[in-house]
Design a protein around this motif. Sequence first.
Motif, short mmCIF file in Angstrom:
data_model
loop_
_atom_site.label_atom_id
_atom_site.label_comp_id
_atom_site.label_asym_id
_atom_site.label_seq_id
_atom_site.Cartn_x
_atom_site.Cartn_y
_atom_site.Cartn_z
N LEU A 1 50.58 38.19 30.45
CA LEU A 1 51.74 37.69 30.41
C LEU A 1 51.89 36.55 30.58
CD1 LEU A 1 52.91 40.35 33.61
CD2 LEU A 1 53.40 40.90 31.12
N VAL A 2 50.55 35.71 30.71
CA VAL A 2 50.91 34.33 30.26
C VAL A 2 50.26 33.57 28.98
CG1 VAL A 2 50.43 31.89 31.57
CG2 VAL A 2 50.06 34.22 32.80
N PRO A 3 51.41 32.65 28.47
CA PRO A 3 51.22 32.73 27.35
C PRO A 3 49.86 31.90 26.75
CG PRO A 3 53.06 32.50 27.26
CD PRO A 3 52.50 33.22 28.55
N GLY A 4 49.42 31.86 25.44
CA GLY A 4 48.41 30.53 25.41
C GLY A 4 47.32 30.33 26.03
N VAL A 5 46.33 31.21 27.01
CA VAL A 5 45.99 31.38 27.68
C VAL A 5 45.07 32.52 26.83
CG1 VAL A 5 44.49 31.70 29.46
CG2 VAL A 5 46.54 30.22 30.27
N GLU A 6 43.32 32.41 26.42
CA GLU A 6 42.64 33.92 26.66
C GLU A 6 41.78 34.22 28.03
OE1 GLU A 6 37.99 34.75 25.31
OE2 GLU A 6 39.16 32.27 24.02
N VAL A 7 42.13 35.55 27.66
CA VAL A 7 41.80 35.68 29.12
C VAL A 7 40.56 37.10 29.03
CG1 VAL A 7 42.52 38.17 30.54
CG2 VAL A 7 44.92 36.14 29.74
N VAL A 8 39.45 36.67 29.49
CA VAL A 8 38.77 37.54 29.79
C VAL A 8 38.35 38.84 31.24
CG1 VAL A 8 35.74 37.11 29.67
CG2 VAL A 8 37.51 35.55 28.43
N PRO A 9 38.41 39.81 30.86
CA PRO A 9 38.10 40.82 31.89
C PRO A 9 37.01 40.62 32.05
CG PRO A 9 39.36 41.84 29.82
CD PRO A 9 38.85 40.18 29.50
N VAL A 10 36.21 41.22 34.00
CA VAL A 10 34.99 40.85 33.70
C VAL A 10 35.23 42.57 34.75
CG1 VAL A 10 34.45 39.76 32.76
CG2 VAL A 10 34.93 39.73 35.31
N ASP A 11 34.18 42.77 34.48
CA ASP A 11 34.14 44.59 36.12
C ASP A 11 32.84 43.88 36.26
OD1 ASP A 11 32.37 44.98 33.84
OD2 ASP A 11 32.25 46.97 33.85
N ASN A 12 32.19 43.28 36.17
CA ASN A 12 30.46 43.09 37.04
C ASN A 12 30.46 41.43 36.70
OD1 ASN A 12 27.98 43.76 37.18
ND2 ASN A 12 28.17 45.22 38.39
N LEU A 13 29.34 41.34 37.88
CA LEU A 13 28.73 40.30 37.68
C LEU A 13 27.40 39.86 36.72
CD1 LEU A 13 28.62 36.91 39.11
CD2 LEU A 13 27.21 37.96 40.62
N ALA A 14 26.88 40.46 36.69
CA ALA A 14 25.64 40.57 35.62
C ALA A 14 26.41 40.07 34.15
CB ALA A 14 25.26 42.59 36.29
N THR A 15 27.38 41.38 33.92
CA THR A 15 28.28 41.65 32.97
C THR A 15 28.86 40.17 32.57
OG1 THR A 15 28.83 43.95 32.89
CG2 THR A 15 29.97 42.20 31.24
N LEU A 16 28.80 39.65 33.15
CA LEU A 16 29.45 37.58 33.02
C LEU A 16 28.80 37.23 33.20
CD1 LEU A 16 32.08 36.29 33.15
CD2 LEU A 16 31.88 35.88 35.34
N VAL A 17 27.36 37.20 33.20
CA VAL A 17 26.48 35.97 33.14
C VAL A 17 25.79 36.45 31.76
CG1 VAL A 17 23.93 36.10 33.78
CG2 VAL A 17 25.61 36.48 35.80
N ARG A 18 25.19 37.79 31.33
CA ARG A 18 25.77 38.31 30.14
C ARG A 18 25.69 37.67 29.07
NH1 ARG A 18 26.20 43.34 30.21
NH2 ARG A 18 24.60 43.70 32.16
N CYS B 1 22.42 42.72 41.24
CA CYS B 1 22.68 42.31 40.03
C CYS B 1 20.89 42.18 39.36
CB CYS B 1 24.10 41.62 39.33
SG CYS B 1 25.72 42.50 40.16
N GLU B 2 20.59 42.01 39.96
CA GLU B 2 19.12 41.58 39.53
C GLU B 2 18.97 39.92 39.03
OE1 GLU B 2 17.13 44.08 36.82
OE2 GLU B 2 17.36 45.76 38.42
N LEU B 3 20.06 38.95 39.48
CA LEU B 3 20.05 37.89 39.63
C LEU B 3 19.80 36.74 40.66
CD1 LEU B 3 24.42 37.69 38.42
CD2 LEU B 3 21.51 37.20 37.09
N GLU B 4 18.87 36.08 40.41
CA GLU B 4 17.84 35.32 41.25
C GLU B 4 19.33 33.79 41.73
OE1 GLU B 4 14.15 33.25 41.58
OE2 GLU B 4 13.94 34.03 40.62
N LEU B 5 19.02 33.52 43.00
CA LEU B 5 19.76 32.17 43.57
C LEU B 5 18.82 31.56 43.49
CD1 LEU B 5 23.22 33.62 45.75
CD2 LEU B 5 22.91 33.13 42.98
N PRO B 6 19.33 30.16 43.69
CA PRO B 6 18.45 28.74 44.10
C PRO B 6 18.13 29.49 45.85
CG PRO B 6 20.32 27.78 42.38
CD PRO B 6 20.56 29.29 43.00
#
Length: 510
Positions: free
Chosen positions: A149-166, A56-61
């Motif tokens: 299905l769980v009320p009161g929680v914002e669900v953020v769907p992700v398909d890729n680590l790079a998308t989440l970091v972006r 994903c072209e992300l740099e770890l320490p």
Amino acid sequence: MTLGRTRSVAVTGIHGWVVDVEADTSSGLPWFGVSGMPDTSCKQAPDRIRAAANNCELELPKQRIIVNLSPASLPKHGSGFDVAIAVAVLVAGGTIKPALVADVVHLGELGLDGSVRAIHGVLPAVIAAADAGASQVVVPVANAAEAALVPGVEVVPVDNLATLVRRYKCLAKGRPIPEPPSVPERPTGGAAVPDLCDVVGQEEARYALEVAAAGGHHLAMTGPPGAGKTMIAERLPGLLPPLTREQALEVTAIHSVLGALPDQVLIERPPFVAPHHGASMPAVVGGGSGRVRPGAVSRAHRGVMFLDECPEFRRDVLDALRQPLESGVVHVARADQVVTFPASFQLVLAANPCPCGQNYGKGSKCSCAPQRRRDYLSRMSGPLLDRVDVHLTMLPVTRAALAGPRGESSAQVSERVLIARTRQAARWREIGRCRNSEVPGSILRSGRWRLPPEVTRGLDRAMETGALTLRGYDRCLRVAWTISDLDGAQRPEFRQVEEARGLRSSGAAA
């Protein structure tokens, strides 16, 4: 920045506990380790995260990285911590702002290409996160419908680590957040339920099934092959009322842990579970090596468990059902923990009268020796059968029944069942019960619920002669109350009590 924090959830049994994921970097040779009682797949997270970050072209320490999953005394199972560990490490390396993720719960497994893959047990994990006060949960796209299905929680769907970091970088800079990946639509409703009108003849069995459905009673059937035992059992779920929202979430959580959710995600109909007679003790009761998993008794929670060819099951497996039948839960003990699973189900047993199945009527076609016949049915122990409310002997369908009128449909019978269930729920609300089968015998035999001696004289006589145990006496009373509910009566009379006693003693196992 040398310390990164975020949150995840550890699921044990069907319950989740929020876990703090901490990542620290320090000087030294590059190394990546995980502490906090991780299992093998969790320990392998560093390898997956390194590959995913690289692709994903992300740099770890490029330092010594240690990740702690707290509380460290709680066992961590599976690969569902991958995303949380990766985010914590990226926070420690300065890629993600710490304030954006400190209170966010991250769930998901990482593929080597950076994709976020589905995991088991997302529903109980999100429920635990909501109970802990989390307002946002990141989940794989494939698990998003389940998490929603769980009320009161914002669900953020992700398909890729790079998308989440972006996403987190855009939030840090105040830019518009990228559109989340689309969540696939799930069909509504479930599979078609077999209809009771398909059963030909067998009027006594149909009535016994209605009584069992109305009161939540266990049922045992003995009869030759082809008499319709399996057909009768398969139609019991169609007579039961739909699950309430709370019950549906409970049942769905069990199937989520097993990775066996249906297409419609939320299980709203009582489940039907029919394990093979070769099933092992862990498969039926729960357990297994390593991670403890629910068994068939838990998969049948709030529904029906059907044991066809019951005498073919191992004796110890059958006897293990006695405790959950009484308590509605099953406890699986290990050296380091005891896991409790819900197991409140209706048990339906079916057995042939002998190994060849022809020992009915005059038994002229039976080829089994008398000792073999006795040994066959004795595999179902007396203590187990004593916990079954309705015992039924079935005979083959006759030609006259085949030419007769078609019986009532499941929809017609389920209406009467629902009315009877409503009466029971109103009657027993003050003691916190919903069905007649759940009412303690001590309540039915005392106070204003005690039936007059002239009504119970048949039961009293049977108990005096040893034909009934005290448990059997109480179960007859429960069935009598169910019959009176179906009849629309206020209290059972002598006829209903005797009918209940007849339903208990009409089978060969009584």
